[in-house]
Design a protein around this motif. Structure first.
Motif, PDB file in Angstrom:
ATOM      1  N   ASN A 194     -61.621  29.938 -74.477  1.00 56.81           N
ATOM      2  CA  ASN A 194     -61.273  31.707 -74.958  1.00 56.81           C
ATOM      3  C   ASN A 194     -59.789  31.859 -74.465  1.00 56.81           C
ATOM      4  N   ILE A 195     -58.740  31.220 -74.750  1.00 54.09           N
ATOM      5  CA  ILE A 195     -57.472  31.143 -74.374  1.00 54.09           C
ATOM      6  C   ILE A 195     -56.927  32.566 -74.399  1.00 54.09           C
ATOM      7  N   GLU A 196     -56.924  33.383 -75.361  1.00 54.30           N
ATOM      8  CA  GLU A 196     -56.379  34.591 -75.733  1.00 54.30           C
ATOM      9  C   GLU A 196     -56.984  35.524 -74.787  1.00 54.30           C
ATOM     10  N   GLY A 197     -58.175  35.624 -74.486  1.00 55.64           N
ATOM     11  CA  GLY A 197     -58.980  36.520 -73.464  1.00 55.64           C
ATOM     12  C   GLY A 197     -58.279  36.175 -71.768  1.00 55.64           C
ATOM     13  N   LEU A 198     -57.990  34.851 -71.699  1.00 57.85           N
ATOM     14  CA  LEU A 198     -57.515  34.580 -70.337  1.00 57.85           C
ATOM     15  C   LEU A 198     -56.188  34.869 -70.392  1.00 57.85           C
ATOM     16  N   LYS A 199     -55.159  34.811 -71.495  1.00 58.12           N
ATOM     17  CA  LYS A 199     -54.013  35.170 -71.468  1.00 58.12           C
ATOM     18  C   LYS A 199     -54.008  36.830 -71.106  1.00 58.12           C
ATOM     19  N   ARG A 200     -54.829  37.222 -71.614  1.00 58.97           N
ATOM     20  CA  ARG A 200     -54.778  38.824 -71.595  1.00 58.97           C
ATOM     21  C   ARG A 200     -55.232  39.373 -70.016  1.00 58.97           C
ATOM     22  N   ARG A 201     -55.813  38.586 -69.281  1.00 58.78           N
ATOM     23  CA  ARG A 201     -56.299  38.863 -68.067  1.00 58.78           C
ATOM     24  C   ARG A 201     -55.436  38.058 -67.036  1.00 58.78           C
ATOM     25  N   GLY A 202     -54.344  37.468 -67.472  1.00 61.89           N
ATOM     26  CA  GLY A 202     -53.348  37.458 -66.380  1.00 61.89           C
ATOM     27  C   GLY A 202     -53.539  35.802 -65.899  1.00 61.89           C
ATOM     28  N   PHE A 203     -54.274  34.986 -66.584  1.00 67.93           N
ATOM     29  CA  PHE A 203     -54.343  33.714 -66.047  1.00 67.93           C
ATOM     30  C   PHE A 203     -52.803  32.814 -66.393  1.00 67.93           C
ATOM     31  N   THR A 204     -52.675  31.990 -65.492  1.00 68.55           N
ATOM     32  CA  THR A 204     -51.340  31.441 -65.585  1.00 68.55           C
ATOM     33  C   THR A 204     -51.360  30.441 -66.555  1.00 68.55           C
ATOM     34  N   ARG A 205     -50.454  29.737 -67.129  1.00 65.24           N
ATOM     35  CA  ARG A 205     -50.404  28.576 -68.012  1.00 65.24           C
ATOM     36  C   ARG A 205     -50.970  27.436 -67.361  1.00 65.24           C
ATOM     37  N   GLU A 206     -50.702  27.091 -66.273  1.00 67.22           N
ATOM     38  CA  GLU A 206     -51.105  26.110 -65.416  1.00 67.22           C
ATOM     39  C   GLU A 206     -52.728  26.312 -65.390  1.00 67.22           C
ATOM     40  N   GLN A 207     -53.000  27.361 -64.848  1.00 61.21           N
ATOM     41  CA  GLN A 207     -54.615  27.536 -64.939  1.00 61.21           C
ATOM     42  C   GLN A 207     -55.133  27.304 -66.207  1.00 61.21           C
ATOM     43  N   ILE A 208     -54.683  27.803 -67.165  1.00 64.14           N
ATOM     44  CA  ILE A 208     -55.197  27.739 -68.420  1.00 64.14           C
ATOM     45  C   ILE A 208     -55.374  26.180 -69.136  1.00 64.14           C
ATOM     46  N   ASN A 209     -54.294  25.575 -68.516  1.00 69.94           N
ATOM     47  CA  ASN A 209     -54.098  24.121 -69.028  1.00 69.94           C
ATOM     48  C   ASN A 209     -55.209  23.290 -68.176  1.00 69.94           C
ATOM     49  N   ALA A 210     -55.607  23.788 -66.838  1.00 71.47           N
ATOM     50  CA  ALA A 210     -56.537  23.080 -65.962  1.00 71.47           C
ATOM     51  C   ALA A 210     -57.888  23.236 -66.762  1.00 71.47           C
ATOM     52  N   ILE A 211     -58.179  24.244 -67.093  1.00 68.17           N
ATOM     53  CA  ILE A 211     -59.336  24.823 -67.898  1.00 68.17           C
ATOM     54  C   ILE A 211     -59.589  23.942 -69.109  1.00 68.17           C
ATOM     55  N   ARG A 212     -58.493  24.018 -69.935  1.00 70.83           N
ATOM     56  CA  ARG A 212     -58.677  23.026 -71.350  1.00 70.83           C
ATOM     57  C   ARG A 212     -58.643  21.642 -70.830  1.00 70.83           C
ATOM     58  N   ALA A 213     -58.229  21.069 -70.087  1.00 67.26           N
ATOM     59  CA  ALA A 213     -58.372  19.883 -69.288  1.00 67.26           C
ATOM     60  C   ALA A 213     -59.998  19.648 -69.142  1.00 67.26           C
ATOM     61  N   ALA A 214     -60.614  20.477 -68.403  1.00 72.04           N
ATOM     62  CA  ALA A 214     -62.012  20.341 -68.177  1.00 72.04           C
ATOM     63  C   ALA A 214     -62.761  20.528 -69.089  1.00 72.04           C
ATOM     64  N   TYR A 215     -62.493  21.471 -70.187  1.00 73.47           N
ATOM     65  CA  TYR A 215     -63.291  21.697 -71.393  1.00 73.47           C
ATOM     66  C   TYR A 215     -63.278  20.267 -72.263  1.00 73.47           C
ATOM     67  N   LYS A 216     -61.903  19.605 -72.294  1.00 73.75           N
ATOM     68  CA  LYS A 216     -61.778  18.497 -73.159  1.00 73.75           C
ATOM     69  C   LYS A 216     -62.903  17.206 -72.429  1.00 73.75           C
ATOM     70  N   THR A 217     -62.898  17.257 -71.173  1.00 74.56           N
ATOM     71  CA  THR A 217     -63.652  16.329 -70.589  1.00 74.56           C
ATOM     72  C   THR A 217     -65.130  16.396 -70.717  1.00 74.56           C
ATOM     73  N   LEU A 218     -65.392  17.831 -70.693  1.00 72.96           N
ATOM     74  CA  LEU A 218     -67.077  17.894 -70.999  1.00 72.96           C
ATOM     75  C   LEU A 218     -67.501  18.026 -72.234  1.00 72.96           C
ATOM     76  N   TYR A 219     -66.416  18.197 -73.248  1.00 73.98           N
ATOM     77  CA  TYR A 219     -67.110  18.429 -74.530  1.00 73.98           C
ATOM     78  C   TYR A 219     -66.173  17.375 -75.748  1.00 73.98           C
ATOM     79  N   ARG A 220     -65.050  16.701 -75.387  1.00 76.56           N
ATOM     80  CA  ARG A 220     -64.686  15.836 -76.167  1.00 76.56           C
ATOM     81  C   ARG A 220     -64.507  14.453 -75.796  1.00 76.56           C
ATOM     82  N   SER A 221     -64.840  13.961 -74.500  1.00 78.99           N
ATOM     83  CA  SER A 221     -64.605  12.678 -74.127  1.00 78.99           C
ATOM     84  C   SER A 221     -65.498  11.779 -74.458  1.00 78.99           C
TER      85      SER A 221
END
Length: 263
Positions: A194-221
């Motif tokens: 939910n990237i758009e929601g995270l941006k609206r709530r002030g998550f940093t680019r680095e935090q979002i990238n870490a979440i995306r990496a965790a998601y890919k590990t969990l769902y795409r690896s």
């Protein structure tokens, strides 16, 4: 109390702050407590052992604090607790808890609950959520902060939805949803973060990238769940704590799941 309409029926035992407003034809039972600044619209029924905090607004035709829709309920004095600054729109139904669980249904603070939402017995909803029209939540469900439930989304009993997740329109959930995940469909399927929601709530680019990496590990690896958890832990350990903290929340959620996650 001059803020109570003369056609409203408020039990003398109910505890209402002097600033509470009650609209026409509303009925409030004896075991109800309502905090300062709350506005109760017309034709609302508030019953049961129900506590409502400050500065809420309840719109017309809602049923708040009625007995649980559970055949096991035998009249136990279970409760409904609503926090502060919530908006509860038309035709909502919130039930009290059951003795088979903690005995309480909870709605936190600053939630926007649209029309026709059902919050069943023993549910626990966090803060700053948005429930669109006709979201239906079965018993014993846990929903984290900032979750968005789209219209006609349905959640099976005992499911958990992690913070910042986004549940798409008409989605049918029968398993748990990790934090930050965006999902849709019937049966439900994950479609990213939910990237758009995270941006609206002030998550940093680095935090979002870490979440995306965790998601890919969990769902795409292609890893098993246990392998994915180990890989996610290794990713976190290579990051500063203020970046890793949210990815860690996704991994730790997996250990709390009892129904398995949507995957």
């Amino acid at each position: 109390m001059t803020n109570i309409h003369p056609t409203a029926i408020v039990d003398p035992k109910a505890q209402l702050d002097s600033s509470v407003t009650v609209g026409p034809y509303t009925i409030i039972g004896p075991n109800v407590s309502i905090g300062a600044g709350t506005k109760v619209g017309p034709h609302v029924v508030i019953d049961g052992y129900t506590t409502i905090g400050r500065d809420n607004e309840l719109f017309q035709f809602s049923s708040i604090g009625a007995q649980p829709q559970d055949k096991k309920w035998k009249g136990e004095p279970t409760r409904l607790e609503i926090g502060d600054r919530n908006t509860i729109r038309e035709f909502c139904t919130f039930n009290t808890g059951t003795a088979q669980d903690k005995g309480v249904t909870k709605l936190g603070n600053d939630n926007w609950i649209s029309a026709y939402v059902h919050l069943a017995h023993d549910c626990v909803v966090g803060n700053n959520t948005i429930f669109s029209n006709n979201a239906q939540i079965a018993g014993h469900v846990e929903i984290g902060d900032y979750v968005i439930m789209s219209g006609f989304a349905n959640v099976h009993q005992f499911c958990k939805i992690g913070a910042h997740a986004f549940v798409g329109m008409s989605t049918s959930l029968t398993q748990d949803v990790p934090p930050f995940v965006l999902l849709n469909g019937n049966p439900a399927a994950a479609h990213g973060v939910n990237i758009e929601g995270l941006k609206r709530r002030g998550f940093t680019r680095e935090q979002i990238n870490a979440i995306r990496a965790a998601y890919k590990t969990l769902y795409r690896s292609g890893l098993t769940l246990e392998e994915a958890k180990a890989a996610m832990l290794a990713q976190e350990q290579a990051l500063p704590d203020d970046v890793a903290v949210h990815a860690r929340a996704m991994r730790e959620f997996l250990d709390t799941s009892t129904r398995g996650i949507v995957r």
